[in-house]
Design an enzyme around this catalytic site. Structure first.
Site, short mmCIF file in Angstrom:
data_model
loop_
_atom_site.label_atom_id
_atom_site.label_comp_id
_atom_site.label_asym_id
_atom_site.label_seq_id
_atom_site.Cartn_x
_atom_site.Cartn_y
_atom_site.Cartn_z
N HIS A 29 14.71 5.95 -5.73
CA HIS A 29 14.04 5.84 -7.02
C HIS A 29 13.94 7.20 -7.70
CE1 HIS A 29 12.79 2.48 -4.50
NE2 HIS A 29 12.56 1.79 -5.61
N HIS A 260 14.54 3.46 -12.77
CA HIS A 260 13.46 3.27 -11.79
C HIS A 260 13.96 3.30 -10.35
CE1 HIS A 260 10.29 1.30 -9.45
NE2 HIS A 260 11.27 0.57 -8.96
N GLU A 409 -12.92 -6.96 0.64
CA GLU A 409 -12.27 -6.82 1.96
C GLU A 409 -10.99 -6.00 1.89
OE1 GLU A 409 -12.97 -9.74 0.52
OE2 GLU A 409 -14.57 -10.65 1.71
N HIS A 471 -13.63 -21.56 6.01
CA HIS A 471 -14.13 -20.38 6.71
C HIS A 471 -13.71 -20.34 8.18
CE1 HIS A 471 -16.34 -19.80 3.11
NE2 HIS A 471 -17.15 -18.89 3.61
C1 LIG Z 1 2.77 -4.68 -3.14
C2 LIG Z 1 4.11 -4.35 -3.70
N1 LIG Z 1 4.73 -5.25 -4.48
C3 LIG Z 1 5.96 -5.00 -4.97
C4 LIG Z 1 6.61 -3.83 -4.67
C5 LIG Z 1 8.02 -3.58 -5.18
N2 LIG Z 1 7.96 -2.56 -6.26
C6 LIG Z 1 8.24 -1.28 -6.04
S1 LIG Z 1 7.98 -0.31 -7.40
C7 LIG Z 1 7.51 -1.66 -8.31
C8 LIG Z 1 7.01 -1.54 -9.71
C9 LIG Z 1 7.56 -0.41 -10.44
O1 LIG Z 1 6.81 -0.08 -11.53
P1 LIG Z 1 5.85 1.16 -11.52
O2 LIG Z 1 4.81 0.99 -10.51
O3 LIG Z 1 5.41 1.38 -12.91
O4 LIG Z 1 6.77 2.36 -11.05
P2 LIG Z 1 7.81 3.17 -11.93
O5 LIG Z 1 8.74 2.17 -12.54
O6 LIG Z 1 7.05 3.91 -12.93
O7 LIG Z 1 8.52 4.05 -10.94
C10 LIG Z 1 7.58 -2.83 -7.55
C11 LIG Z 1 7.27 -4.17 -8.07
C12 LIG Z 1 5.92 -2.90 -3.86
N3 LIG Z 1 6.45 -1.74 -3.51
N4 LIG Z 1 4.67 -3.17 -3.42
#
Ligand SMILES: Cc1ncc(C[n+]2csc(CCOP(=O)(O)OP(=O)(O)O)c2C)c(N)n1
Length: 664
Positions: A29, A260, A409, A471
């Site tokens: 990334h 990204h 939690e 529960h």
């Molecule tokens: C709990 C979780 N869900 C999904 C992902 C997969 N994932 C990695 S980055 C991302 C979103 C990217 O957007 P952002 O957080 O704005 O990061 P940027 O594009 O700015 O690098 C997702 C859905 C993850 N790492 N963790």
């Protein structure tokens, strides 16, 4: 070189290393590191109290890259600052087997990686725990020994995750003013512009939770510096929304989702180098920029040396205590205390619920282990986690040892991980076992990171009764037992509960679940044993009279049923034995001989556990008899439920006897 030129060069070094490493790995990334490089440069080179020569220094500032996918930001910064192990070869081996530079930062892979991040939102939750641990230790050892900040870089994804709500609100409530979150406000996520899925106002959201929040241009070093200085003076936690451009510098991909999560490609990289004015070849950093980073890396050495002098000036006993806590070693008196307590239990034989037994154990443990920090997610009176004289932690006063986490939690479990990562404290806290589902992502990460986090999970079966199937955990024990490096304890009485607590505390690199009953259970360990029998995971609790024809295996509340079944089977003329199985995982670590001896060779093997069968074939084979649950529970007094679902001594004995009669 002007300050601005110097800054740009330093930030571009992060950008170039990130795009080069991702390109070479053919995955990763680049967007986040390129966009957030200015924030990281200002923070790491001017404000972060972090000595690359001694990255484990206890009073260092913590930096948590909650958006773990941007890992090259952290690796580049650690390399540039001069962390010895983080060599350029590590950057070249980004995402390769056995490198320190895993796809997402992994705790323990390299100094300076404070926690494992990747599941979005978790890092933010960890950081809250780190900030809490800092305040607790400062309250005890004083600001001259413990005085550091916790910084977080969080992305849109981190803040969209529900866990962020819990983390933000508990931090606001506790007024964790040394927690500073940079929000990488780049308006882009994987699917495209954030507007596809989000229209909230993060600044307003943080303010509503009791934070100071500001909006700045995250590409402007002066604004970043001013915001950090303001945050450092705040008496509330601070969030700095930094407007950035994802993939900053990339000619066609900047500001777009295409930067990204995939390599930019050779042409785009050539264009980015040009746009950034970066002329060095891949993985090379011009000497003067390298020097600027290294000089920045030397900055904290003075602070560290001054701190060492202050620590040395403490009286020996206090210094020894602080150092013991940081090393994570238990006080030497614990073993003797538990032994005395077990002697007393063997003579008193109290009949109590194991949740109560846990409270009794904590009444004995907490006075001699001052680093335990208890808590509950709004079920204190049910979880029995608050031992005698345990004062609550309240906003502004961290001299207590008990945290009211509220109904949070998920955030609680992530913060407990952060406390354990911070070191100096041992977090334990409770909710109902069924709600381990709400903690599971953090439990898994505690196991992956190998941290001592103790989850006290009460109301561990249909035995909780009238609250009903919503529960009543059924699949939870099996699901938790499936997590590697997690010890799942289900003690059967007061003595086993004390032993399981001892084991949980002694497991420095393994988190624990202690599953406890709501209903009373008789003492089944009626004589004192100096040995911690639960340490073997399974042991023979009641021997057969002669060669056993039936082996009964059970845990927790079902031990009572197994013992009664044994008596019924014996009355019918067959020898039977009962094996208590307080911890599958510890049993799996025993020698093959011991395991074979415990499993035994009885003609009939029965397991009794008020939960699903999964996992029990290890003891009873696929043709063994399982007395337990096959579906969800029901709402009724628990005695009726045990009858309804056939989890009784009579049912178990009958099943065994009919097998014996069939002469299998
Ligand atoms: C709990 C979780 N869900 C999904 C992902 C997969 N994932 C990695 S980055 C991302 C979103 C990217 O957007 P952002 O957080 O704005 O990061 P940027 O594009 O700015 O690098 C997702 C859905 C993850 N790492 N963790």
């Amino acid at each position: 070189m002007t300050d601005l030129t110097k800054h740009k060069g330093m930030a571009n070094a992060i950008r170039a290393l990130a795009m080069d490493a991702v390109e070479r790995a053919k995955s990763g990334h680049p967007g986040l590191p390129m966009g957030a490089a200015d924030i990281a440069t200002v923070l790491f080179s001017r404000y972060l109290k972090f000595d690359p020569a001694l990255p484990e220094w206890p009073d260092r500032d913590r930096f948590v890259l909650s958006a773990g996918h941007g890992s090259m930001l952290l690796y580049s910064a650690l390399y540039l600052l001069g962390v010895e192990d983080m060599t350029v070869d590590q950057l070249k081996n980004f995402r390769q087997l056995d490198s320190m530079t895993a796809g997402h930062p992994e705790y323990g892979h390299a100094p300076g990686i404070e926690t494992t991040t990747g599941p979005l939102g978790q890092g933010l939750g960890n950081a809250v725990g780190m900030a809490i641990a800092e305040r607790i230790l400062a309250a005890e050892f004083g600001d001259e020994i413990v005085d550091h900040r916790t910084y977080v870089l969080a992305s849109d994804g981190d803040l969209m995750e529900g866990i962020s709500h819990e983390a933000i609100s508990i931090a606001g409530h506790l007024r964790l003013n040394k927690l500073i979150v940079f929000f990488d406000d780049n308006g882009i996520s994987i699917d495209g512009p954030l507007s596809l899925a989000e229209s909230g106002d993060q600044v307003a959201r943080f303010e509503a939770a009791g934070w100071n929040a500001a909006r700045i241009d995250g590409q402007n070093p002066d604004e970043i510096a001013r915001a950090i200085e303001a945050a450092q003076k705040s008496d509330l936690p601070s969030m700095i929304a930094c407007k950035t451009t994802i993939g900053f510098g990339a000619p066609t991909k900047a500001g777009k989702a295409s930067s990204h999560g995939s390599p930019l490609g050779a042409d785009e990289i050539v264009g980015a180098r040009k746009a950034l004015g970066w002329t060095s070849p891949a993985f090379e950093v011009p000497a003067e920029i390298r020097d600027a980073w290294r000089i920045a890396g030397l900055k904290a050495a003075h602070a560290r040396k001054d701190w060492e002098k202050r620590l040395a000036a403490l009286d020996g006993e206090r210094r020894g205590e602080f150092e013991r806590r940081v090393r994570g070693e238990l006080p030497s008196g614990l073993g003797e205390t538990i032994a005395d307590y077990k002697r007393k239990l063997a003579s008193d034989k109290p009949k109590v619920a194991t949740r109560k037994a846990s409270e009794m154990a904590l009444d004995v443990i907490n006075p001699v282990v001052p680093e335990t920090i208890g808590g509950s997610a709004d079920l204190t009176g049910s979880n029995n986690t608050r031992s005698k004289d345990m004062k609550a932690i309240v906003p502004g006063d961290f001299s207590g040892r008990f945290i009211h986490w509220g109904v949070r939690e998920h955030g609680m479990a992530a913060a407990m991980n952060g406390m354990a990562l911070h070191g100096g404290v041992i977090p334990y806290s409770g909710t109902f076992l069924v709600f381990t589902d709400y903690c599971r992502p953090s439990i898994r990460l505690a196991a992956l990171m190998g941290r001592r986090v103790i989850f006290v999970m009460t109301h561990d079966s249909i035995g909780l009764g009238e609250d009903g199937p919503t529960h009543q955990p059924v699949e939870h024990l099996a699901a938790l037992r499936a997590i590697p490096n997690l010890n799942v304890y289900r003690p059967a009485d007061v003595t086993e509960t004390a032993e399981c607590w001892q084991l949980a505390l002694e497991s420095r690199e393994t988190p624990s679940i202690i599953a406890l009953t709501r209903q009373n259970l008789p003492a089944v360990r009626t004589s004192y044993s100096a040995e911690n029998l639960c340490a073997r995971g399974a042991y023979e609790l009641a021997a057969a009279d002669g060669d056993a024809e039936v082996s009964l295996f059970a845990t927790g509340s079902e031990i009572e049923i197994a013992l009664a079944a044994k008596a019924l089977i014996e009355r019918a003329g067959y020898a039977a034995r009962v094996v208590s199985v307080p911890c599958f995982e510890l049993f799996a670590e025993q020698s093959a001989d011991y395991q074979a001896e415990i499993v035994g060779s009885a003609r009939v093997k029965i397991a009794i556990e008020a939960a699903v069968r999964q996992g029990w074939d290890r003891f009873i084979d696929t043709d063994g008899i399982f007395v337990g649950m096959t579906g969800f529970g029901a709402s009724a007094p628990y005695e009726q439920l045990y009858k309804k679902f056939g989890i009784t001594a009579e049912a178990a004995a009958e099943a065994a006897l009919s097998r014996l009669a069939a002469n299998v």
